[in-house]
Design an enzyme around this catalytic site. Sequence first.
Site, short mmCIF file in Angstrom:
data_model
loop_
_atom_site.label_atom_id
_atom_site.label_comp_id
_atom_site.label_asym_id
_atom_site.label_seq_id
_atom_site.Cartn_x
_atom_site.Cartn_y
_atom_site.Cartn_z
N HIS A 137 19.95 40.43 52.53
CA HIS A 137 20.29 40.32 51.29
C HIS A 137 21.49 39.15 51.40
O HIS A 137 22.12 39.09 50.30
CB HIS A 137 20.71 41.49 50.50
CG HIS A 137 19.65 42.55 50.69
ND1 HIS A 137 18.49 42.52 49.65
CD2 HIS A 137 20.03 44.00 51.03
CE1 HIS A 137 17.94 43.53 49.90
NE2 HIS A 137 18.56 44.48 50.73
N HIS B 264 14.22 44.75 47.18
CA HIS B 264 13.36 45.03 48.27
C HIS B 264 11.82 45.03 48.07
O HIS B 264 10.93 45.19 48.93
CB HIS B 264 13.49 46.29 49.01
CG HIS B 264 14.97 46.80 49.23
ND1 HIS B 264 15.62 47.37 48.42
CD2 HIS B 264 15.55 46.50 50.21
CE1 HIS B 264 16.86 47.37 48.79
NE2 HIS B 264 16.97 47.01 50.13
#
Lengths: 332, 332
Positions: A56, A218
Amino acid sequence: MKKLINTPDLVVPDALRGMATAHPELSVDAEAQIVTRAGGAVPGKVGVVSGGGAGHEPMQVGFVGRGMLDAAVSGPVFTSPVPDRILEATRAGDSGAGVVHIISNYTGDVLNFLMAAEEAEDEGIKSAQVIVADDVAVKADGTNAGRRGTGAVLLVERLAGALAETGASLAEVAALGQRTNDMSRSYGVALTSCTTPAKGTPNFELGANEIELGIGIHGEPGRERRAVTTAREIVEAMVGAILEDLPEAAGAPVIALINGLGGTPLQELYIMHAELESALSPRGITIARSLVGNYISSLDMAGCTITLCRADEQMLALWDSPIHTPALRWAC
Amino acid sequence: MKKLINTPDLVVPDALRGMATAHPELSVDAEAQIVTRAGGAVPGKVGVVSGGGAGHEPMQVGFVGRGMLDAAVSGPVFTSPVPDRILEATRAGDSGAGVVHIISNYTGDVLNFLMAAEEAEDEGIKSAQVIVADDVAVKADGTNAGRRGTGAVLLVERLAGALAETGASLAEVAALGQRTNDMSRSYGVALTSCTTPAKGTPNFELGANEIELGIGIHGEPGRERRAVTTAREIVEAMVGAILEDLPEAAGAPVIALINGLGGTPLQELYIMHAELESALSPRGITIARSLVGNYISSLDMAGCTITLCRADEQMLALWDSPIHTPALRWAC
């Protein structure tokens, strides 16, 4: 799979080595996957510590520095760090005034942070937890893990981090973090899947003309798939979902985050910001502060998240206060 | 084609509307596609003005602000702005002390900027031109247009912009810009093509396991195609090509730019930085300053460019001086 990596198992330590070489103002333990400020914990200041799966970037390790985090711990790609490492980061972030943990609401992260907090308490480190859960695509219904943490993680860390710099207490920093979470809502859209280095193939498939609304960072399934349409219509759907869930937004200033998921060019993110302003303005909502860029990515996923945070004067002043991290730097 | 846009012909003005709504410190004419500082030209200061095709965001419009550009003009995607618009940006950037044009070495850009400079001179606006040509993948041999401008554009604009803030003369600012260009070399690698909004399909095809070394930032063909390999080997090839062409680099500090082309996640760019440091260190080259991120993109292309600039003390001090633009902000 084509990625600028060495081997899938070295992705996280190699990226951390890169952070170490690029940012001398940080202290990077590439093996333990912990990043702290080079100067260590600030005496007397409440520590603000976060962590979570890698993939991320710049979140979380790129948010370490004055005005935001004291320490961040990275897990493997899309996987929570283990409690021992969180404990280590907690120790590094504590100067005796206690630590606020800012946790994205994913089962593994919450569990591991709470275990680390217990162990920290046994060592005499006080801590408080703020669990960030802002993704309106998930309805918390008591049977699931509740809302996912997405864009609001940045806002909570920034505002709690800024308040901690003023010498506020553990309870005050945690309370502001919680309030920022409560005032924030996010919604995501994906144009493509991401590909994790370990798997090497896309996490899911989207048709050549298909987008997915309500996607998780995700690649968790969203609310609906649609044929690709205009930025204006996509923003309208995203804003509709957010405002349905953000009470009393009309008339209030907001901090707006247009966050790229890693594979979308800045040009498109600015187009989304233009449409966001066009969608909010007739509803009486003023964008008081904006952030446009890749801050909470999902590897190479194309798409973005929109986060709105209803902000009061204190929050806006904290937003504007000095910050010096790899990803966010201003008003030094 | 899946993009977060409204229609292909509105991509540039829509993105500029987004910049206007996100950055109140800028003045944005979305129709003329010109961005200036909100306060206008700074009295007595040499103006630094640039421009070029869109699709490389944040370059150039995101580089407007204190310590860098006074005005930037955007053309359509991958297409030079017309001379009239460049003239308009030149007027906006001039406070009477003259304007330095920083031009990427592409035929259209050079031609149009030189025409605008002539017209500006007719209006009494002095100007000097720095043509940036740093891409070592192209060998200037007298039969072609010479080297393309890539990552060094950012460095030239930053250092010339910083010097201009100190009250330096037109000749001094232009000379430093030229020196920065002369000390800089770049090389790019692509993992995928980009897709222009107007065409809607990839500009070129790369095999599923193929990378292209020496790629241009508009997808111009590179030097060679290879099977995908490790970040370490890719960096070694890139650094080899750069250093072959950058004399006397050993022992000198460099400013290093790892620039994402739009579709590559920050995680991978940091891995490239780690490998860059590993490649330079045994050669006696120290990275004195680093910049890692998407600064000169090529729409949604996956890949990156590496730029090295042999920097002296003056250049490093200028690099560190205050800057406040949408894309680069520090030491305010």
